[in-house]
Design a protein around this motif. Structure first.
Motif, PDB file in Angstrom:
ATOM      1  N   UNK A  23       0.786  -1.232   0.000  1.00 13.52           N
ATOM      2  CA  UNK A  23       0.000   0.000   0.000  1.00 13.52           C
ATOM      3  C   UNK A  23       0.818   1.282   0.000  1.00 13.52           C
ATOM      4  N   UNK A  24       1.953   1.303   0.695  1.00 15.10           N
ATOM      5  CA  UNK A  24       2.686   2.576   0.752  1.00 15.10           C
ATOM      6  C   UNK A  24       3.135   3.012  -0.641  1.00 15.10           C
TER       7      UNK A  24
ATOM      8  N   UNK B  28       1.456   2.574  -3.343  1.00 15.25           N
ATOM      9  CA  UNK B  28       0.253   3.160  -3.955  1.00 15.25           C
ATOM     10  C   UNK B  28      -0.042   4.528  -3.337  1.00 15.25           C
ATOM     11  N   UNK B  29       0.112   4.641  -2.022  1.00 21.02           N
ATOM     12  CA  UNK B  29      -0.139   5.924  -1.368  1.00 21.02           C
ATOM     13  C   UNK B  29       0.822   6.996  -1.910  1.00 21.02           C
TER      14      UNK B  29
END
Lengths: 397, 397
Positions: B114-115, B117-118
């Protein structure tokens, strides 16, 4: 008043060295050695991944941030730590610019530390939309603040001369013009009294390896005024700034606090060293530090001017107008500093011609300051600097 | 072949703990303790600011980068270290996007960490200009690469399941479509053989606290293909990436090498720990690691499937299709992992229902793997997980 003989014992200081470069890299705090050994053997070594919970590594950035906050007039929960100062400048400037989308100018001065300017250049180039970095001389900043300015990006204390801006006055002027004020405290935190709340600063950033003695390349910090804690837009939207990092959602949602300025996995060992370094500041009143720092720098200037007529003071003569450092100019500044270092007095050199000295009352005595001036006098009168060995510049001075 | 009994002695491993979480945080290398103590007492403590030259701190990021390069098929001078993985993703993605200004799509997959993507979301939002993050299922990435794609941003090994992308094939497909390929090696470096040169990758990034055992929050790395070393545009244009950092020019000029991806002052203590950790990799052939890692994971899967019928394999069954980790699914996964940890087997949990185990031949034996499966069997058959103490989630698992 602070017992400076006692605070001095909190640091490792090499025998025979007078250290006037704590404005560049503070010395090793005694407490840091045991602390890092304990974190390595006991926490990382003994608990491995579990230490994120059992040793509360996950909240270490916040705890350290709150401790720094007490030294700069920032309330608990308004300071995040991690990364480097350049990264924190990028975050603050980006968030500030996003608050003034209709304006185009970032105002800074030619005395700002170059990395702040470089970071602004990289950000503005990437964002496009006609943004401009406007540089003026340090003394012209106040007059240059007008309604075209989106953000003022100013380092409070000039890294070369120690010249100090008036944070409260410039912030008020920025606000009156509708601009956002970002302050760099690299040479302020632990050096002089800072009150971000009273000055009404919007953002502030700083490093911790200078006056705070956090070690080489120690983590940086960022302050976000509480009024912006839930609206400042993080451009570096890493998982540690997420509202729920361990939910592993696919969409970023910023944490409803300054924690949104965290980015990646925190540097635990470095934060532990910094945390131990901050022990030396427990109960220290920055007003007392300021009194002693002024005493030291005034004495140094008086001694050097009496002994070394060839050196020109480059710092403001008025102690209220400078931070906790003093610089002198000389065309042979580089060689002079090298000779001085070889004779046990460590300051540093800044191109093109500045020799620079930092004053750090926690571990520097007035006797050392006088001795340093005496040794500088000998370097000058015996022309010790006029040795070919001192002619070549090394990477870092 | 590697003497795994000897490499195991290079690490501190707590008595009575079977550690299957080296894919999250590697253990403490024995060499790191003495190294960091020496850097603190001898270099920082003894030489203070002078250590930037005398201990060559200034070049430490490059030396460590070159050592990492040997494990990922990157030539000397193509890997820079520092910051965190999220920061390095930001740099790589920004530089890659600047090479395709006429395109609008960043392609990634829902199995990416996720990071990553963030970070992409934060960057794209700041840049505007209609940029879009397009997410597809991991198995659909190849089909989704078309001429609208500016950049592919893919993590080679899925953090949840260990599913592995074909780096060479996807990079070739990206290039055929005119896209730039950015690879995240978080679960690859030190886990599986990687050859960035043979795969013709454009950029790669990774962290060092997992299989490389660099410590909690250890510095990250970034690879820039040598063909882009003098053109990749650094958005985080900090002073350490400047052509001449100590000239203190007011204008940024990027270094004519991967050094332009350095940002702020390097984290010396953390880099020294990482450097010591990399000693364990000296002379290690990643092909040998892969053989042993496959043996360990195959054995674990066989044992668990024979003993624990309620657990469903979430990882690819074909060992060529997965990295060096294995996951199983169970609706009570969180409580099962907590019970397992309480019984001396440390893996971790990833929402919503995965229990995850990493295989690290340098310090993990086949006997331990079998023991871990036996203990997992006991947790399942005796329903040890069905204890209220294991019902609450803590911050990090």
């Amino acid at each position: 008043m602070i017992d400076f003989a006692a605070t001095r014992r909190l640091f490792h200081l090499p025998e025979g060295m007078i250290y006037l470069d704590g404005n560049s890299l503070g010395p090793l705090p005694v407490a840091a050695e045991a602390r890092v050994a304990g974190v390595m053997r006991g926490e990382w070594g003994g608990q491995l991944i579990k230490a994120w919970n059992t040793a509360d590594w996950i909240n270490l950035p916040r705890r350290v941030g709150d401790r720094i906050g007490t030294l700069i007039g920032a309330p608990a929960g308004s300071v995040a730590t991690g990364d480097t100062l350049s990264i924190k400048v990028f975050q603050a400037l980006s968030a500030a610019l996003a608050m003034r989308p209709e304006r185009r100018v970032v105002l800074s001065d030619t005395g700002n530390f170059p990395s702040d300017l470089y970071i602004a250049q990289g950000l503005l180039q990437a964002l496009g939309r006609g943004l401009e970095l406007r540089l003026v001389a340090p003394e012209d900043v106040a007059d240059a603040i007008d309604e075209s300015v989106a953000v003022t990006l100013i380092t409070e204390v000039d890294y070369r001369t120690g010249r100090m801006h008036d944070m409260a006055a410039l912030t008020a002027k920025a606000h009156a013009a509708g601009a956002i004020a970002v302050w760099d405290l690299a040479h302020s935190a632990g050096a002089i009294p800072v009150d971000l709340t009273a000055a009404d600063a919007d953002f502030a950033v700083g490093c911790t390896y200078k006056y705070l003695n956090g070690g080489p390349g120690a983590p940086a910090f960022i302050y976000v005024a509480p009024r912006f804690a839930e609206s400042a837009q993080p451009i570096l939207s890493g998982w540690m700034g997420h509202e729920a990092p361990f939910a592993f959602d696919l969409d970023y949602r910023p944490h409803a606090s300054v924690e949104r300025m965290r980015v990646g996995t925190p540097p635990v060992l470095a934060l532990a060293v910094l945390d131990a370094a901050l022990d030396a500041w427990e109960g220290v009143d920055m007003a007392d530090i300021r009194v002693q720092s002024t005493r030291l720098s005034e004495r140094f200037i008086a001694e050097v001017e009496a002994r070394c007529p060839d050196l020109d003071l480059a710092s403001p003569r008025d102690p209220h107008a400078r931070g906790s450092q003093v610089s002198f100019r000389h065309p042979q500044g580089y060689a002079i500093m090298q000779a001085l270092i070889a004779n046990g007095v460590v300051g540093d050199f800044r191109a093109p011609d500045l020799i620079r000295f930092g004053f750090t009352p926690l571990y520097l005595s007035e006797d050392e300051v006088v001795d340093a001036a005496r040794i500088l006098e000998r370097v000058m009168t015996e022309r010790l600097w006029d040795d070919p060995a001192y002619a070549t510049r090394s990477a870092v001075t």
